[in-house]
Motif scaffolding. Structure first.
Motif, PDB file in Angstrom:
ATOM      1  N   GLU A 166       0.802  -1.216   0.000  1.00 37.90           N
ATOM      2  CA  GLU A 166       0.000   0.000   0.000  1.00 37.90           C
ATOM      3  C   GLU A 166       0.839   1.272   0.000  1.00 37.90           C
ATOM      4  N   TRP A 167       2.098   1.162   0.381  1.00 34.50           N
ATOM      5  CA  TRP A 167       2.879   2.391   0.508  1.00 34.50           C
ATOM      6  C   TRP A 167       4.300   2.316  -0.039  1.00 34.50           C
ATOM      7  N   TYR A 168       4.888   1.104  -0.160  1.00 37.90           N
ATOM      8  CA  TYR A 168       6.287   1.055  -0.556  1.00 37.90           C
ATOM      9  C   TYR A 168       6.499   1.480  -2.008  1.00 37.90           C
ATOM     10  N   ARG A 169       7.437   2.394  -2.220  1.00 37.92           N
ATOM     11  CA  ARG A 169       7.844   2.766  -3.573  1.00 37.92           C
ATOM     12  C   ARG A 169       9.361   2.642  -3.636  1.00 37.92           C
ATOM     13  N   PRO A 170       9.868   1.778  -4.519  1.00 35.16           N
ATOM     14  CA  PRO A 170      11.308   1.519  -4.566  1.00 35.16           C
ATOM     15  C   PRO A 170      12.109   2.805  -4.764  1.00 35.16           C
ATOM     16  N   GLY A 171      13.224   2.877  -4.055  1.00 34.38           N
ATOM     17  CA  GLY A 171      14.097   4.035  -4.227  1.00 34.38           C
ATOM     18  C   GLY A 171      13.654   5.271  -3.486  1.00 34.38           C
ATOM     19  N   ARG A 172      12.577   5.156  -2.702  1.00 39.14           N
ATOM     20  CA  ARG A 172      12.135   6.308  -1.913  1.00 39.14           C
ATOM     21  C   ARG A 172      12.122   5.904  -0.454  1.00 39.14           C
ATOM     22  N   GLY A 173      12.938   6.524   0.362  1.00 38.06           N
ATOM     23  CA  GLY A 173      12.939   6.219   1.794  1.00 38.06           C
ATOM     24  C   GLY A 173      13.641   4.918   2.101  1.00 38.06           C
ATOM     25  N   ARG A 176      14.749  -1.996   0.631  1.00 35.82           N
ATOM     26  CA  ARG A 176      14.123  -3.309   0.672  1.00 35.82           C
ATOM     27  C   ARG A 176      14.478  -4.076   1.940  1.00 35.82           C
ATOM     28  N   ASP A 177      15.783  -4.187   2.232  1.00 39.40           N
ATOM     29  CA  ASP A 177      16.215  -4.999   3.367  1.00 39.40           C
ATOM     30  C   ASP A 177      15.813  -4.389   4.703  1.00 39.40           C
ATOM     31  N   GLU A 178      15.809  -3.052   4.755  1.00 40.17           N
ATOM     32  CA  GLU A 178      15.387  -2.397   5.997  1.00 40.17           C
ATOM     33  C   GLU A 178      13.914  -2.647   6.282  1.00 40.17           C
ATOM     34  N   VAL A 179      13.111  -2.613   5.227  1.00 37.35           N
ATOM     35  CA  VAL A 179      11.685  -2.869   5.409  1.00 37.35           C
ATOM     36  C   VAL A 179      11.474  -4.294   5.902  1.00 37.35           C
ATOM     37  N   ALA A 180      12.119  -5.251   5.238  1.00 37.49           N
ATOM     38  CA  ALA A 180      11.954  -6.650   5.633  1.00 37.49           C
ATOM     39  C   ALA A 180      12.376  -6.850   7.091  1.00 37.49           C
TER      40      ALA A 180
ATOM     41  N   VAL B 148      13.241   2.082  16.343  1.00 40.40           N
ATOM     42  CA  VAL B 148      12.022   2.166  15.528  1.00 40.40           C
ATOM     43  C   VAL B 148      12.070   3.378  14.602  1.00 40.40           C
ATOM     44  N   ASP B 149      11.813   3.117  13.303  1.00 42.46           N
ATOM     45  CA  ASP B 149      11.698   4.157  12.284  1.00 42.46           C
ATOM     46  C   ASP B 149      10.233   4.615  12.288  1.00 42.46           C
ATOM     47  N   ILE B 150      10.000   5.875  12.676  1.00 38.12           N
ATOM     48  CA  ILE B 150       8.620   6.326  12.923  1.00 38.12           C
ATOM     49  C   ILE B 150       7.676   6.194  11.718  1.00 38.12           C
ATOM     50  N   PRO B 151       8.039   6.749  10.567  1.00 41.43           N
ATOM     51  CA  PRO B 151       7.099   6.624   9.441  1.00 41.43           C
ATOM     52  C   PRO B 151       6.833   5.162   9.090  1.00 41.43           C
TER      53      PRO B 151
END
Lengths: 194, 194
Positions: A166-173, A176-180, B148-151
């Motif tokens: 719903e929110w992930y856009r590659p190369g912004r913020g 990949r590995d940090e999200v996982a 924790v990353d807030i956003p």
DNA sequence: GTCTATACCGTGATAGAC
DNA sequence: GTCTATCACGGTATAGAC
């Protein structure tokens, strides 16, 4: 040296374009006219590559499902303590979701209006069930909080993972590995200071 | 004693029927013909109660947004330590979502194809931002894990809460309060044994 | 408040030229 | 492999009778 850009479509390169539009407008909200404009060819030319709009959906969904079920075959998902396998699968599902973002996004949005969509929902249920079994094993090992309701926890876990689309856009913020990593940590350790 | 069942529609009672169909088939996948069959009146009769299909969507979404923003005005959301307010808002948002399930479901599924949908997305962003501020305060108080990353955490938290609409069916399995409680506990304490 | 009939347009898909 | 032209259908919405 080959051409940097194809000027003709294969079923797969057309699929990539179509999937973007499906996500932007929703599958039902996308007409062949929309697709033809996005692809830069006429409506009828699209039918040279695929038989129907629904075939595009089916191809996209298949790709997503192949990626997800593939995770369950990986060594990290089949050997070791259940809680470790569960964390492995959680991380890998998040990674596959991020690697195949548009395809998985589409998979997660089908509503069941066509045969293709109902088949997709059926396979998703199968997948969720496989992960629920992992949670059950981990609970039996005493590695989950004793008050955890397994079916409910499975759903919240997938809710968190799946919400990425719903929110992930590659190369912004975040990468990949940090999200996982954040998904795994939040799901298993929670947000709060212990 | 009043009639147990209306045999005529008000805009609101018609809305309840329409929303169920929108959820089942998706907004774009629902035709006025589908609505007319579900409501048991003709297509043109629907236009006696509402001006358009889009008006039905707007009414539904307004109702969901009113409920969600209402939470932010409640005493538990405005007084006390940030982490407590955050947990309060988390629980109440889950409860409102469960109480207004079909309306919130619809809100969470809009894609931005019409003015109404774009307005809904805008207001949702506003709401998410308000909750993100709470997370920031709680982090400043040292009540969230320091890594924790807030956003990102805000999105995972809403991902977990919002995913309820994908599977919850009233009267089947877990109760409203149990779900809300499980969400709060999972989000803040995690799934794993500490 | 509900109906039938209909206007008018966009839909997914096909035919056949180039 | 792409195009223009076209088809049959179903879409939202309206007109006007009862």
């Amino acid at each position: 040296m080959t051409m940097a850009k194809r000027d003709t479509y294969t079923p797969d390169s057309l699929l990539a374009v179509a999937v973007e539009v499906f996500i932007e407008r929703g599958y039902d909200g996308t007409s062949m006219e929309h697709l033809s404009r996005a692809a830069g060819i006429s409506k009828s030319s699209i039918y040279h590559h695929v038989r129907s709009k629904e075939e595009l959906l089916r191809r996209a969904i298949s790709r997503a499902l192949d990626g997800l079920f593939g995770v369950l075959e990986e060594p990290g998902a089949t050997g070791g303590r259940a809680i470790e396998r569960l964390e492995y699968v959680t991380r890998r599902v998040a990674e596959v979701l991020l690697d195949e973002l548009p395809y998985v996004t589409l998979l997660l949005r089908v509503r069941g209006n066509t045969d293709t969509e109902r088949w997709a929902m059926e396979r998703r249920r199968e997948f969720d069930h496989r992960v629920a079994e992992l949670l059950m094993e981990a609970a039996a090992d005493g590695d989950l909080r004793p008050d955890v309701d397994i079916p409910l926890a499975t759903r919240l876990l997938f809710g968190m993972i799946n919400s990425i689309v719903e929110w992930y856009r590659p190369g912004r913020g975040t990468s990949r590995d940090e999200v996982a990593e954040a998904v795994v940590r939040t799901a298993f350790a929670g947000l709060r200071t212990s």
